[in-house]
Design a protein around this motif. Structure first.
Motif, PDB file in Angstrom:
ATOM      1  N   GLY A   1       4.255   3.822   8.597  1.00 31.14           N
ATOM      2  CA  GLY A   1       5.254   3.030   7.874  1.00 31.14           C
ATOM      3  C   GLY A   1       5.839   1.879   8.664  1.00 31.14           C
ATOM      4  O   GLY A   1       7.038   1.603   8.567  1.00 31.14           O
ATOM      5  N   SER A   2       5.020   1.170   9.407  1.00 29.42           N
ATOM      6  CA  SER A   2       5.567   0.159  10.314  1.00 29.42           C
ATOM      7  C   SER A   2       6.106  -1.075   9.607  1.00 29.42           C
ATOM      8  O   SER A   2       6.937  -1.790  10.171  1.00 29.42           O
ATOM      9  CB  SER A   2       4.502  -0.258  11.333  1.00 29.42           C
ATOM     10  N   LEU A   3       5.659  -1.338   8.379  1.00 32.39           N
ATOM     11  CA  LEU A   3       6.086  -2.548   7.680  1.00 32.39           C
ATOM     12  C   LEU A   3       6.734  -2.220   6.333  1.00 32.39           C
ATOM     13  O   LEU A   3       6.666  -3.002   5.383  1.00 32.39           O
ATOM     14  CB  LEU A   3       4.884  -3.477   7.471  1.00 32.39           C
ATOM     15  N   LEU A   4       7.372  -1.074   6.242  1.00 32.20           N
ATOM     16  CA  LEU A   4       8.026  -0.683   4.998  1.00 32.20           C
ATOM     17  C   LEU A   4       9.184  -1.621   4.682  1.00 32.20           C
ATOM     18  O   LEU A   4       9.981  -1.960   5.559  1.00 32.20           O
ATOM     19  CB  LEU A   4       8.552   0.752   5.099  1.00 32.20           C
ATOM     20  N   ASP A   5       9.294  -2.043   3.428  1.00 35.46           N
ATOM     21  CA  ASP A   5      10.411  -2.893   3.024  1.00 35.46           C
ATOM     22  C   ASP A   5      11.472  -2.056   2.317  1.00 35.46           C
ATOM     23  O   ASP A   5      11.316  -0.837   2.133  1.00 35.46           O
ATOM     24  CB  ASP A   5       9.928  -4.056   2.160  1.00 35.46           C
ATOM     25  N   ASP A   6      12.555  -2.716   1.908  1.00 36.48           N
ATOM     26  CA  ASP A   6      13.661  -1.993   1.281  1.00 36.48           C
ATOM     27  C   ASP A   6      13.223  -1.288   0.008  1.00 36.48           C
ATOM     28  O   ASP A   6      13.652  -0.160  -0.268  1.00 36.48           O
ATOM     29  CB  ASP A   6      14.806  -2.961   0.968  1.00 36.48           C
ATOM     30  N   GLU A   7      12.364  -1.947  -0.766  1.00 36.31           N
ATOM     31  CA  GLU A   7      11.906  -1.337  -2.013  1.00 36.31           C
ATOM     32  C   GLU A   7      11.135  -0.047  -1.755  1.00 36.31           C
ATOM     33  O   GLU A   7      11.341   0.967  -2.437  1.00 36.31           O
ATOM     34  CB  GLU A   7      11.026  -2.320  -2.789  1.00 36.31           C
ATOM     35  N   ALA A   8      10.259  -0.075  -0.752  1.00 35.87           N
ATOM     36  CA  ALA A   8       9.471   1.124  -0.428  1.00 35.87           C
ATOM     37  C   ALA A   8      10.377   2.238   0.081  1.00 35.87           C
ATOM     38  O   ALA A   8      10.225   3.403  -0.312  1.00 35.87           O
ATOM     39  CB  ALA A   8       8.413   0.792   0.620  1.00 35.87           C
ATOM     40  N   LEU A   9      11.336   1.911   0.931  1.00 36.55           N
ATOM     41  CA  LEU A   9      12.238   2.921   1.475  1.00 36.55           C
ATOM     42  C   LEU A   9      13.117   3.524   0.384  1.00 36.55           C
ATOM     43  O   LEU A   9      13.351   4.739   0.346  1.00 36.55           O
ATOM     44  CB  LEU A   9      13.101   2.320   2.581  1.00 36.55           C
ATOM     45  N   ASP A  10      13.606   2.671  -0.520  1.00 36.24           N
ATOM     46  CA  ASP A  10      14.427   3.189  -1.617  1.00 36.24           C
ATOM     47  C   ASP A  10      13.606   4.091  -2.540  1.00 36.24           C
ATOM     48  O   ASP A  10      14.108   5.104  -3.039  1.00 36.24           O
ATOM     49  CB  ASP A  10      15.018   2.026  -2.415  1.00 36.24           C
ATOM     50  N   LEU A  11      12.338   3.713  -2.755  1.00 37.51           N
ATOM     51  CA  LEU A  11      11.457   4.535  -3.581  1.00 37.51           C
ATOM     52  C   LEU A  11      11.202   5.887  -2.919  1.00 37.51           C
ATOM     53  O   LEU A  11      11.188   6.937  -3.593  1.00 37.51           O
ATOM     54  CB  LEU A  11      10.145   3.788  -3.814  1.00 37.51           C
ATOM     55  N   MET A  12      11.019   5.889  -1.608  1.00 39.99           N
ATOM     56  CA  MET A  12      10.835   7.145  -0.866  1.00 39.99           C
ATOM     57  C   MET A  12      12.069   8.028  -0.991  1.00 39.99           C
ATOM     58  O   MET A  12      11.962   9.239  -1.206  1.00 39.99           O
ATOM     59  CB  MET A  12      10.542   6.853   0.605  1.00 39.99           C
ATOM     60  N   LYS A  13      13.229   7.429  -0.846  1.00 41.13           N
ATOM     61  CA  LYS A  13      14.470   8.200  -0.937  1.00 41.13           C
ATOM     62  C   LYS A  13      14.614   8.805  -2.335  1.00 41.13           C
ATOM     63  O   LYS A  13      14.966   9.988  -2.484  1.00 41.13           O
ATOM     64  CB  LYS A  13      15.657   7.270  -0.633  1.00 41.13           C
ATOM     65  N   ARG A  14      14.305   8.019  -3.344  1.00 38.21           N
ATOM     66  CA  ARG A  14      14.468   8.487  -4.726  1.00 38.21           C
ATOM     67  C   ARG A  14      13.491   9.602  -5.066  1.00 38.21           C
ATOM     68  O   ARG A  14      13.845  10.567  -5.749  1.00 38.21           O
ATOM     69  CB  ARG A  14      14.288   7.308  -5.684  1.00 38.21           C
ATOM     70  N   LYS A  15      12.258   9.491  -4.585  1.00 37.97           N
ATOM     71  CA  LYS A  15      11.229  10.478  -4.920  1.00 37.97           C
ATOM     72  C   LYS A  15      11.157  11.637  -3.916  1.00 37.97           C
ATOM     73  O   LYS A  15      10.414  12.595  -4.126  1.00 37.97           O
ATOM     74  CB  LYS A  15       9.860   9.791  -5.001  1.00 37.97           C
TER      75      LYS A  15
ATOM     76  N   GLY B   1       0.821  -1.210   0.000  1.00 39.67           N
ATOM     77  CA  GLY B   1       0.000   0.000   0.000  1.00 39.67           C
ATOM     78  C   GLY B   1       0.848   1.249   0.000  1.00 39.67           C
ATOM     79  O   GLY B   1       0.521   2.245  -0.660  1.00 39.67           O
ATOM     80  N   ALA B   2       1.967   1.216   0.737  1.00 44.17           N
ATOM     81  CA  ALA B   2       2.867   2.369   0.764  1.00 44.17           C
ATOM     82  C   ALA B   2       3.489   2.604  -0.601  1.00 44.17           C
ATOM     83  O   ALA B   2       3.596   3.749  -1.063  1.00 44.17           O
ATOM     84  CB  ALA B   2       3.955   2.154   1.813  1.00 44.17           C
ATOM     85  N   ARG B   3       3.911   1.520  -1.266  1.00 46.65           N
ATOM     86  CA  ARG B   3       4.523   1.683  -2.591  1.00 46.65           C
ATOM     87  C   ARG B   3       3.539   2.309  -3.575  1.00 46.65           C
ATOM     88  O   ARG B   3       3.907   3.177  -4.372  1.00 46.65           O
ATOM     89  CB  ARG B   3       5.021   0.331  -3.112  1.00 46.65           C
ATOM     90  N   ARG B   4       2.290   1.871  -3.528  1.00 48.75           N
ATOM     91  CA  ARG B   4       1.286   2.475  -4.408  1.00 48.75           C
ATOM     92  C   ARG B   4       1.142   3.968  -4.128  1.00 48.75           C
ATOM     93  O   ARG B   4       1.055   4.784  -5.053  1.00 48.75           O
ATOM     94  CB  ARG B   4      -0.058   1.779  -4.221  1.00 48.75           C
ATOM     95  N   ALA B   5       1.121   4.326  -2.847  1.00 46.67           N
ATOM     96  CA  ALA B   5       0.970   5.738  -2.477  1.00 46.67           C
ATOM     97  C   ALA B   5       2.177   6.555  -2.913  1.00 46.67           C
ATOM     98  O   ALA B   5       2.040   7.685  -3.408  1.00 46.67           O
ATOM     99  CB  ALA B   5       0.764   5.852  -0.966  1.00 46.67           C
ATOM    100  N   ILE B   6       3.358   5.994  -2.752  1.00 48.63           N
ATOM    101  CA  ILE B   6       4.586   6.704  -3.137  1.00 48.63           C
ATOM    102  C   ILE B   6       4.615   6.903  -4.652  1.00 48.63           C
ATOM    103  O   ILE B   6       4.949   7.983  -5.149  1.00 48.63           O
ATOM    104  CB  ILE B   6       5.833   5.932  -2.652  1.00 48.63           C
TER     105      ILE B   6
END
Length: 440
Positions: A274-288, A259-264
């Motif tokens: 963001g209690s269950l954020l994975d590496d992909e979601a965190l990297d996407l947040m950093k990039r965007k 759900g976080a990845r979709r929102a990002i």
């Protein structure tokens, strides 16, 4: 007339100066926190005129007739900001009684019960908050009354009702059945991209400053898994597109990674919890450049309630299941350099304890100076108020707090705020040393 003003101030809890033009002050302390650089400046001096910062530093000239406020061995900081609050609610001792009360209390009663909460938040040093969800536009009324000076509280940016899908975390009617004296669905509930786009327009029409959307399930809802995505990519895209077209930001409640990845991807401005954020979601947040508002105090507050048996069993199981994972998510976000803004989810726990978030951020690996920046210059950027708030610089609004000692050496000093000024008006000035809330 003056006597009538004084009586009104006592009844409403206003300082007698709140209705008068801000006067000139020279605030002096042992040190000042420069939120731009994250460093301390000694001595700490702030000159305030007409509700704004006029000068900063030892060489600052005091205007004629200015009142000098000596704060001693203390640190001056910009007014703190909490990017995630719910000022219209607070848990009681019995969650079952809370449910009954929510059905029986009128909107005026609910509004009046919010007044001590907004006051407690301001007195804790939080001069600006972002309120992410409230019913019946009570938050809009509070925001407007605080602006007018009829209520003492922090400056508010409000989201009104959170947007979500049927049966989701933002559906306040979840778990209820027909015939119960409650709304069957929440005010922000809709399904499908165009219906949710219309909800954005409707929410803004009635005074929202921003949009809050529930992209996943939640800990405190009764009919959804914490990590389940609750909006399609197309639904989130429509919400963000409409809000950004109206120059409004979007905050996404999101525990689960999908759900976080979709929102990002949709372009939300911040991920909340963001209690269950994975590496992909965190990297996407950093990039965007997506902001992360971790609300660690919410989890502490919910755990306290769980330990005391003040939650339904289903909610207790949820918080136990995600607690360790959310600590790991926060540590990873800090180590990766994801942009973090201070936010607590106050209302899940008692208002006025907001500063407890500072210590939890430091425990997770954030430097004390960065924790302070998260609640000042960084929060100001997320909230879109950097032009007027977030640092103590000439021309900015005079929101100033003071804590005893040096918060870079002991971050819990932030829990002992003893001086609060908002727009040049002093709302708190204790003559006795404050005690950190953790020691009370």
């Amino acid at each position: 007339m003056r006597r009538a003003l004084l009586v009104a101030c006592l009844v409403l809890g206003l300082p007698s100066s709140a209705a008068e033009p801000p006067r000139a002050y020279v605030l002096k302390a042992a040190r000042l926190f420069d939120a731009k650089t994250g460093k301390l400046v000694t001595p700490g001096v702030v000159v305030v005129t007409n509700g704004k910062v006029a000068a900063v530093g030892a060489g600052a000239k005091a205007p004629e007739g200015a009142r000098v406020v000596e704060l001693g061995d203390a640190t001056l900081l910009p007014g703190f900001m909490d990017s995630h609050t719910h000022l219209t609610g607070e848990p009681g001792e019995d969650w079952r009684q809370d449910v009954i009360d929510s059905l029986q209390r009128t909107i005026p009663e609910q509004t009046l019960e919010s007044l001590p909460r907004v006051r407690a938040t301001l007195m804790a040093g939080f001069t600006t908050v972002r309120n992410l969800g409230a019913g019946d536009f009570i938050d809009v009324g509070l925001r407007n009354s605080i602006r007018r000076g009829t209520v003492v509280g922090p400056r508010m940016l409000t989201a009104t009702a959170g947007l979500g899908t049927t049966g989701g975390h933002c559906d306040e009617g979840n778990s209820w059945r027909k015939g119960v004296l409650a709304d069957e669905t929440g005010a922000g509930v809709a399904d499908g991209p165009e219906a949710l786009r219309a909800k954005v327009r409707d929410t803004l029409k009635y005074g929202a400053d921003l949009i809050k959307v529930c992209a996943t399930g939640g800990v405190l809802s009764l009919n959804s898994d914490v990590d389940s995505p609750q909006l399609t990519q197309a639904e989130l895209d429509a919400i963000v597109d409409e809000a950004h077209a109206r120059k409004r930001k979007v905050a996404a409640h999101a525990h689960g990674a999908e759900g976080a990845r979709r929102a990002i991807r949709a372009g939300v401005d911040s991920i909340e919890h963001g209690s269950l954020l994975d590496d992909e979601a965190l990297d996407l947040m950093k990039r965007k450049g997506t902001w992360f508002v971790p609300t660690a105090m919410a989890f502490q507050g919910v755990k306290e309630r769980a330990d005391q048996g003040r939650l339904p069993e289903d909610n207790i199981r949820k918080v136990r299941a995600v607690d360790e994972a959310r600590k790991q998510s926060l540590r990873k976000a800090i180590s990766r350099g994801v942009r973090i803004a201070f936010g607590t989810d106050a209302g899940v726990f008692e208002h006025g304890r907001n500063a407890g978030e500072f210590a939890l951020l430091v425990e997770a690996g954030m430097a004390p100076a960065e924790a302070l920046r998260a609640a000042t210059v960084h929060a100001a950027e997320l909230l879109g108020v950097s032009a007027t708030l977030g640092t103590l610089e000439p021309g900015k609004l005079a929101d100033v707090v003071a804590v005893p000692g040096n918060p870079l050496q002991d971050i819990r000093k932030t829990e002992a705020v003893f001086f609060v000024m908002k727009e040049g008006v002093i709302y708190r000035h204790d003559t006795e040393p404050a005690v950190p809330s953790a020691a009370r």
